[in-house]
Structure formats: structure tokens, C-alpha cells
Design an enzyme around this catalytic site. Structure first.
Site, PDB file in Angstrom:
ATOM      1  CG  ASP A   1      -2.076   0.909   1.125  1.00  0.00           C
ATOM      2  OD1 ASP A   1      -2.269   1.506   0.054  1.00  0.00           O
ATOM      3  OD2 ASP A   1      -2.811   1.058   2.123  1.00  0.00           O
ATOM      4  N   GLY A   2       0.366   2.300  -0.633  1.00  0.00           N
ATOM      5  CA  GLY A   2       1.018   3.613  -0.564  1.00  0.00           C
ATOM      6  C   GLY A   2       1.668   4.071  -1.857  1.00  0.00           C
TER       7      GLY A   2
ATOM      8  N   GLY B   1       0.231   5.364  -4.465  1.00  0.00           N
ATOM      9  CA  GLY B   1      -0.389   6.624  -4.884  1.00  0.00           C
ATOM     10  C   GLY B   1       0.150   7.796  -4.073  1.00  0.00           C
TER      11      GLY B   1
ATOM     12  CG  HIS C   1       0.257   1.837  -9.441  1.00  0.00           C
ATOM     13  ND1 HIS C   1      -0.016   1.505  -8.124  1.00  0.00           N
ATOM     14  CD2 HIS C   1      -0.831   2.530  -9.881  1.00  0.00           C
ATOM     15  CE1 HIS C   1      -1.210   1.977  -7.784  1.00  0.00           C
ATOM     16  NE2 HIS C   1      -1.716   2.608  -8.833  1.00  0.00           N
TER      17      HIS C   1
ATOM     18  CG  LEU D   1       9.334 -17.537  -3.584  1.00  0.00           C
ATOM     19  CD1 LEU D   1       8.881 -17.451  -2.124  1.00  0.00           C
ATOM     20  CD2 LEU D   1      10.059 -16.239  -3.966  1.00  0.00           C
TER      21      LEU D   1
HETATM   22  C1  FPP Z   1      -1.892   0.136  -3.319  1.00  0.00           C
HETATM   23  O1  FPP Z   1      -1.411   1.454  -3.362  1.00  0.00           O
HETATM   24  C2  FPP Z   1      -1.439  -0.602  -4.466  1.00  0.00           C
HETATM   25  C3  FPP Z   1      -2.228  -1.200  -5.383  1.00  0.00           C
HETATM   26  C4  FPP Z   1      -3.688  -1.159  -5.372  1.00  0.00           C
HETATM   27  C5  FPP Z   1      -1.641  -1.899  -6.518  1.00  0.00           C
HETATM   28  C6  FPP Z   1      -0.487  -2.777  -6.177  1.00  0.00           C
HETATM   29  C7  FPP Z   1       0.367  -2.791  -7.345  1.00  0.00           C
HETATM   30  C8  FPP Z   1       1.698  -2.697  -7.340  1.00  0.00           C
HETATM   31  C9  FPP Z   1       2.526  -2.720  -6.127  1.00  0.00           C
HETATM   32  C10 FPP Z   1       2.339  -2.532  -8.641  1.00  0.00           C
HETATM   33  C11 FPP Z   1       3.190  -3.618  -9.093  1.00  0.00           C
HETATM   34  C12 FPP Z   1       2.764  -4.993  -8.781  1.00  0.00           C
HETATM   35  C13 FPP Z   1       3.173  -6.051  -9.472  1.00  0.00           C
HETATM   36  C14 FPP Z   1       2.795  -7.401  -9.045  1.00  0.00           C
HETATM   37  C15 FPP Z   1       4.009  -5.929 -10.664  1.00  0.00           C
HETATM   38  P1  FPP Z   1      -2.444   2.633  -3.579  1.00  0.00           P
HETATM   39  O2  FPP Z   1      -2.493   2.905  -5.022  1.00  0.00           O
HETATM   40  O3  FPP Z   1      -3.744   2.249  -2.954  1.00  0.00           O
HETATM   41  O4  FPP Z   1      -1.747   3.779  -2.793  1.00  0.00           O
HETATM   42  P2  FPP Z   1      -2.466   4.955  -2.008  1.00  0.00           P
HETATM   43  O5  FPP Z   1      -3.267   4.326  -0.898  1.00  0.00           O
HETATM   44  O6  FPP Z   1      -1.324   5.756  -1.495  1.00  0.00           O
HETATM   45  O7  FPP Z   1      -3.310   5.681  -3.005  1.00  0.00           O
END
Ligand code: FPP
Length: 257
Positions: free
Chosen positions: A12-13, A15, A29, A123
Site C-alpha cells: 500500500d502507498g 499513490g 505503481h 519459492l
Molecule cells: C496500493 O497502493 C497498491 C495497489 C492497489 C496496486 C499494487 C500494485 C503494485 C505494487 C504494482 C506492481 C505490482 C506487481 C505485481 C508488478 P495505492 O495505489 O492504494 O496507494 P495509495 O493508498 O497511497 O493511493
């Protein structure tokens, strides 16, 4: 050090990381994808046999279309790019979630990686995509009922008493009793019945919730929360999480001897 066998991460985080740097959410991302590579390497380094990554929840469809499209492109690129590393490092790739609503190209890339890495034994890397713990529990309860009702012996019995409603009602009450509709049956009906429950669940970015991830599997997981945004999550953060885990006393509801 006592290490977890299965680590599950709520990444998370991305964004907020991007916004604070004046970047687009997509750039967040993309940076998050680099951290994914890092934690895979760390799991290999510490010989941790199972890693689950919560990449896209069923609720994430409600994000703007461009963000959703970008994420799916990123997942496809990631799987294609990492395939040779997965094969070299004996990683078994897997996915958990509702496959039926994934874009066809994503599903193809995922299934190809699952097939090409099926013999990996160092893994198991599980990507949670279009995942919802609630949906998984509903799926498992439907599957459990179907298994009971379509068992040939039970079907035969249902046919024998089909005209007798009170006998049928009694039969179904017994069929769905604790002795027959067991935890074992239910667990065998989960999306990935052979995946052990996570020992450690890590969530980045300071949020303190499970967000519909691995609801039943998290029953006895240890939690580690960090303020660090996912793109900044480092080897040191990973080592700190392992250190914290190694100091936990897991009693699984029992008392310490
Ligand atoms: C949460 O951060 C993240 C997601 C919803 C997407 C997770 C995706 C990745 C980590 C990208 C790459 C992954 C792979 C497997 C290649 P958020 O967008 O909710 O952040 P925020 O809460 O700060 O808005």
C-alpha cells in the site's frame, strides 16, 4: 532466527508516494513493481518458501479506468519480464482470485507463467488479483455444498428418497451437519487449498486493516505494519519485519508451557 514460511504483503502507498513527489499515480505503481522484485529476492535470500502479494482487489475496479488499465499492463509486463528469473531461481508462480473477470491477455500471460514454472520448488509466488476474501469464502461454501450434493453415493440416496419430503429434509440436515460439512471440506474448497496460511502479514503505508485479504487464512497470522510507502520498502524494512516476527510468541490459542 525463527522465520515465517509464508509472508503475505498488502502493498500500500504507491499513490501517496507518487503524489508527494509530484508524480502520477502510475509512476507510483511502476516504482512499486521494483519493490516487488526486491521482496522476491529477499524471500529467496532468506529461504522463505511462500510469498503472497495483494496486487488487485475486487474493489480496485472502482478506480479510474486509466489506472486500472495501467495496473493490468504492469502485471502482464511483470510476469513476462520475470519469467526467466522465475525459471532460473526455481520460483513457482501462482495466482489467487476470481479469474473469470480478468482481461483475456492478462489471464493468458498468467496461465503461461503458471504452466512454465510449475516445477519450481524454492519459492511459491502467489499474486492476488481480482481477489476478495469474502468472495473466496462464498466460493468455498458453494463448492463444499456442491461436493456433498454431487457425491455419487449421496446423489443415489437423494434419488431414493426424492418423493419423501420429510425424509429429504432430514437427509439434508444430516448432510450439512458438522460431521459432514467439516472445516476440512471447507478448506479443501478454497481457491488454493494447498497454500499454507500466512505466518506473517505485512502492510505498508501506515494503514491498519486487512482490506478483505485472506480472511480465513489470517486467523492466526502475525501482523507487521510500517509507515513506509510500498515503493520505499527496502531490504532493511524487510529485515525489520522478520526481526519483529522472530520475537513474537505464537500460541494459537493455547497457553505457554
Ligand atoms: C496500493 O497502493 C497498491 C495497489 C492497489 C496496486 C499494487 C500494485 C503494485 C505494487 C504494482 C506492481 C505490482 C506487481 C505485481 C508488478 P495505492 O495505489 O492504494 O496507494 P495509495 O493508498 O497511497 O493511493
Amino acid at each position: 532466527m525463527n522465520l515465517p514460511k509464508h509472508i503475505a504483503i498488502i502493498m500500500d502507498g504507491n499513490g501517496r508516494w507518487a503524489t508527494e513527489k509530484g508524480l502520477s499515480r502510475s509512476e507510483g505503481h511502476l516504482a512499486g513493481a521494483k519493490t516487488v522484485e526486491l521482496v522476491i529476492k529477499e524471500c529467496l535470500h532468506y529461504n522463505i518458501p511462500h510469498l503472497s502479494l495483494y496486487a488487485f482487489s475486487t474493489e480496485n475496479w472502482n478506480r479510474p479506468k486509466e489506472e486500472v488499465n495501467y495496473l493490468f499492463e504492469l502485471f502482464c509486463e511483470f510476469v513476462a519480464k520475470e519469467l526467466s528469473l522465475m525459471q532460473e531461481e526455481s520460483i513457482r508462480f501462482s495466482m489467487v482470485g476470481d479469474k473469470s473477470k480478468l482481461p483475456e491477455s492478462t489471464l493468458e500471460a498468467l496461465e503461461n507463467a503458471i504452466q512454465q514454472t510449475q516445477h519450481g520448488n524454492k519459492l511459491e509466488l502467489t499474486l492476488a488479483l481480482n481477489y476478495s476474501g469474502t468472495q473466496e469464502l462464498l466460493y468455498a461454501s458453494r463448492q463444499s455444498a456442491i461436493k456433498l450434493l454431487t457425491n455419487p453415493q449421496n446423489l443415489q440416496e437423494i434419488q431414493n428418497i426424492a418423493q419423501n419430503t420429510s425424509a429429504l429434509a432430514q437427509y439434508f440436515t444430516t448432510l450439512f451437519s458438522e460431521e459432514n460439512y467439516t472445516e476440512e471440506l471447507f478448506r479443501s474448497s478454497l481457491y488454493l487449498p494447498n497454500l499454507p496460511d500466512p505466518d506473517l502479514i505485512i502492510r505498508t503505508s501506515g494503514e491498519l486493516r486487512l482490506s478483505n485479504f485472506y480472511l480465513i487464512q489470517a486467523a492466526y497470522s502475525e501482523f507487521y505494519f510500517t509507515q513506509t510507502y510500498w515503493p520505499d520498502f527496502s531490504e532493511q524494512d524487510f529485515a525489520q519485519a522478520l526481526q519483529a516476527y522472530s520475537q513474537r510468541k505464537r500460541r494459537f490459542g493455547k497457553i505457554e508451557k
